[in-house]
Design a protein around this motif. Structure first.
Motif, PDB file in Angstrom:
ATOM      1  N   HIS A   1      49.529  37.371  46.501  1.00  0.00           N
ATOM      2  CA  HIS A   1      51.110  37.938  46.200  1.00  0.00           C
ATOM      3  C   HIS A   1      52.133  36.837  46.503  1.00  0.00           C
TER       4      HIS A   1
ATOM      5  N   PHE B   1      52.554  33.868  44.123  1.00  0.00           N
ATOM      6  CA  PHE B   1      53.054  34.258  42.656  1.00  0.00           C
ATOM      7  C   PHE B   1      54.144  35.399  42.645  1.00  0.00           C
TER       8      PHE B   1
ATOM      9  N   ASP C   1      54.511  38.168  43.141  1.00  0.00           N
ATOM     10  CA  ASP C   1      54.275  39.335  42.228  1.00  0.00           C
ATOM     11  C   ASP C   1      53.408  40.254  43.095  1.00  0.00           C
TER      12      ASP C   1
ATOM     13  N   PHE D   1      50.155  41.653  41.113  1.00  0.00           N
ATOM     14  CA  PHE D   1      49.181  40.339  40.774  1.00  0.00           C
ATOM     15  C   PHE D   1      47.802  41.173  40.838  1.00  0.00           C
TER      16      PHE D   1
END
Length: 288
Positions: free
Chosen positions: A102, A105, A107, A110
């Protein structure tokens, strides 16, 4: 009703190698403290198991996987599991905290992009071909080698190898179970899956989830059917049923479960479970 079955929870050890490392790898047969017996337990992190040798079964919730060479098993945090080994199991275990990917990225959704994690309506295992298993083992050897000689930038190299591995496995999973393999599905679908993991006890209304996502109920149903094959309401019910089965596994009473999961009374809880599964909670418990 007997006593509540105790489920031991295992947590990740981030400072095993000195500095913080949110991923680890090891041989199943030699990794210290790895649970390989029939004890009911759960993990607070993600794990992917690669079987090279062995016989027996691995039970994850109510799903029982036959152990044989080439089997891959995916487990998400909080799932109840146990082994029943007939012949020594050998292979790799790869386990990590969500933040390992996480943070890299940027995100938080993810891991919801992969079909095999947080799965409660499809299998959590698959059989790899020799060729696919070979590709996975190459990447696992790369990760393992990096752990032997950790450097300041090892985190980055290990993440890149893990990312390749996750994508390859996602493609194979999609081919085996005939689901979409595209990891760039509509973001609102991933947001719904993530919300569902957090809110399913308190919220079972499609309209409420749509409101939280700032989209219409019709659009939420559309993307759920498009990317999972199920309606939003079916996904909510599948998640709730998976949690009920987990609590039944722990020998919790219908009254306790009904109260914990917000049902108005045990009879309402029993009706819901039978409507979704075709059996009563008591019958399900006996079957287990």
């Amino acid at each position: 009703m007997g006593s509540v079955t105790k489920i031991k929870t295992y947590h990740f050890l981030p400072y095993k190698y000195g500095s913080e490392m949110l991923l680890d790898i090891g041989r199943i047969e030699t990794l210290k403290n790895y649970v390989l017996d029939c004890t009911l337990h759960q993990l607070s992190f993600y794990e992917i198991i690669f079987i090279e040798e062995g016989e027996g079964t691995f039970t994850l919730g109510e799903n029982k996987t036959l152990i044989k060479p080439g089997t891959v098993i995916f487990t998400s945090p909080g799932q109840i599991r146990h082994w029943d080994i007939k012949k020594e199991v050998k292979g790799y275990t790869l386990f990590f905290e969500k933040d390992f990917l996480h943070l890299f990225f940027s995100d938080e959704l993810f891991l919801y992009r992969f079909q095999y994690f947080h799965q409660y309506s499809r299998p959590t295992d698959m059989q790899l071909s020799d060729q696919s298993l070979g590709r996975c083992l190459e990447l696992l050897h790369g990760i393992e080698g990096e752990f032997r000689h950790l450097q300041n930038d090892s985190n980055h190299l290990i993440r890149s190898l893990l990312y390749q591995l996750l994508v390859i496995l996602n493609r194979d999973y999609a081919n085996v179970y005939h689901v979409r393999r595209d990891t760039y599905i509509h973001p609102d679908f991933y947001r719904f899956r993530a919300l569902l993991e957090k809110k399913f006890v308190d919220d079972r209304s499609v309209e409420n989830y749509a409101q939280m996502l700032n989209i219409s109920s019709g659009f939420l149903n559309k993307i759920c059917r498009q990317f999972s094959g199920f309606s939003a309401q079916q996904m909510i019910h599948y998640k709730l049923i998976s949690e009920i089965k987990k609590l039944l596994y722990q020998n919790r009473s219908a009254k306790e479960i009904a109260y914990e999961l917000g049902f108005s009374d045990p009879s309402n809880f029993n009706r819901f479970f039978k409507k979704c599964t075709g059996t009563t909670p008591q019958e399900y418990r006996k079957k287990m």
